[in-house]
Write a protein that holds these residues in place. Structure first.
Motif, PDB file in Angstrom:
ATOM      1  N   THR A  31      -9.344   1.091  -2.852  1.00 48.33           N
ATOM      2  CA  THR A  31      -9.131   2.030  -3.967  1.00 48.33           C
ATOM      3  C   THR A  31     -10.349   2.045  -4.887  1.00 48.33           C
ATOM      4  O   THR A  31     -10.829   3.113  -5.293  1.00 48.33           O
ATOM      5  N   LYS A  64       1.185   4.199  -2.902  1.00 50.59           N
ATOM      6  CA  LYS A  64       0.971   5.609  -2.561  1.00 50.59           C
ATOM      7  C   LYS A  64       2.182   6.447  -2.973  1.00 50.59           C
ATOM      8  O   LYS A  64       2.029   7.573  -3.459  1.00 50.59           O
ATOM      9  N   ARG A  80       2.141   9.579  -5.760  1.00 48.40           N
ATOM     10  CA  ARG A  80       2.723  10.908  -5.495  1.00 48.40           C
ATOM     11  C   ARG A  80       3.825  11.218  -6.498  1.00 48.40           C
ATOM     12  O   ARG A  80       3.943  12.348  -6.992  1.00 48.40           O
ATOM     13  N   LYS A  92      -7.068  10.952  -4.208  1.00 46.91           N
ATOM     14  CA  LYS A  92      -5.705  10.738  -3.724  1.00 46.91           C
ATOM     15  C   LYS A  92      -5.625   9.389  -3.035  1.00 46.91           C
ATOM     16  O   LYS A  92      -6.468   9.059  -2.200  1.00 46.91           O
ATOM     17  N   LEU A  93      -4.603   8.616  -3.357  1.00 44.35           N
ATOM     18  CA  LEU A  93      -4.435   7.317  -2.715  1.00 44.35           C
ATOM     19  C   LEU A  93      -4.135   7.449  -1.225  1.00 44.35           C
ATOM     20  O   LEU A  93      -4.384   6.528  -0.457  1.00 44.35           O
ATOM     21  N   LYS A  94      -3.627   8.599  -0.812  1.00 40.91           N
ATOM     22  CA  LYS A  94      -3.312   8.780   0.608  1.00 40.91           C
ATOM     23  C   LYS A  94      -4.573   8.763   1.468  1.00 40.91           C
ATOM     24  O   LYS A  94      -4.488   8.584   2.692  1.00 40.91           O
ATOM     25  N   ASP A 148       0.828  -1.208   0.000  1.00 47.19           N
ATOM     26  CA  ASP A 148       0.000   0.000   0.000  1.00 47.19           C
ATOM     27  C   ASP A 148       0.865   1.261   0.000  1.00 47.19           C
ATOM     28  O   ASP A 148       0.599   2.202  -0.755  1.00 47.19           O
ATOM     29  N   THR A 149       1.917   1.287   0.813  1.00 45.59           N
ATOM     30  CA  THR A 149       2.770   2.479   0.864  1.00 45.59           C
ATOM     31  C   THR A 149       3.574   2.639  -0.423  1.00 45.59           C
ATOM     32  O   THR A 149       3.854   3.755  -0.847  1.00 45.59           O
TER      33      THR A 149
END
Length: 232
Positions: free
Chosen positions: A185, A74, A78, A170-172, A70-71
């Motif tokens: 998502t 993200k 970005r 935004k994925l965040k 996941d990170t």
């Protein structure tokens, strides 16, 4: 402004990474490719550094430890936004996703905000053992039923984002971790009233290496489905 960024994350993919990078640029020579490696013990990153000398459109990023898919996704989102890419296509690094389809994603993203490669749409297939297939198929049916989202696929990472059309996305904003991240998502895409375009894919079982999906991810996904259903 650059057009298309392809992204994948690696952890111990030394047996697959050369083949993947070469195929991405063979079939889609005009794209850029970002690979985020989580400090693979098998030295995947060392291979990536050698590949970068050959492929000038290859970006590589080494993270200090295994920080999670996941990170990594993200970070890629970005990165794509900050480098002014119009489109982002994400995929697995183990060649379960066919790089030949990248151009198809690019084409559909001309007119769609979000495109997902679907194993369960008409014309798609999933070449894994029966038990894993049953879990995946039933799991995706369960998510569709519970969340009432017009998609047959929620958990594959082979997907594309039109970053210029996806306003206010935004994925965040996604809180789910691990593989539940992919399901949430889709939930957020649908919640913001963006259209989901499915294209059929043939999902291949990995030839080299081992699957990195922990069994606890199944329980985590069910937990997050109920969280989204009840609390949004």
């Amino acid at each position: 402004m650059k057009d298309n960024l392809v992204f994948t994350a690696t952890y111990n993919e030394v047996e697959n990474i050369v083949n993947l990078v070469e195929k991405v640029f063979k079939y889609s020579p005009k794209v850029y490719l970002l690979v985020v490696d989580d400090n693979s013990p098998d030295k995947t990153y060392e291979i990536l550094k050698k590949l970068k000398k050959k492929f000038k459109r290859l970006y590589i990023k080494k993270r200090p430890s295994k920080l999670g898919l996941d990170t990594a996704h993200k970070f890629a989102f970005r990165f794509a936004k900050s480098h002014n890419f119009r489109k982002l296509i994400t995929m697995d690094a183990d060649l379960s996703h066919n790089p030949k389809l990248i151009n198809k994603f690019v084409k559909y993203l001309d007119n769609h905000e979000f495109v997902i490669g679907s194993r369960y749409a008409k014309g798609g297939s999933c070449e894994i053992n029966f038990f894993r297939f049953l879990l995946s198929y039933c799991g995706n049916k369960f998510i569709k039923y519970m969340l009432k989202i017009p998609s047959n696929e929620f958990t594959t990472s082979y997907r594309g984002f039109n970053l210029k059309k996806l306003k206010d996305f935004k994925l965040k904003d996604i809180s789910s971790k691990g593989y539940s991240f992919f399901m949430e998502t889709i939930y957020l895409i649908n919640k913001k009233n963006f259209k989901i375009k499915e294209i059929p894919i043939k999902f291949k079982n990995r030839v080299y290496g081992v699957s990195k999906i922990p069994k606890m991810e199944i329980l985590r996904t069910f937990k997050n489905v109920f969280r989204l259903k009840l609390f949004g």
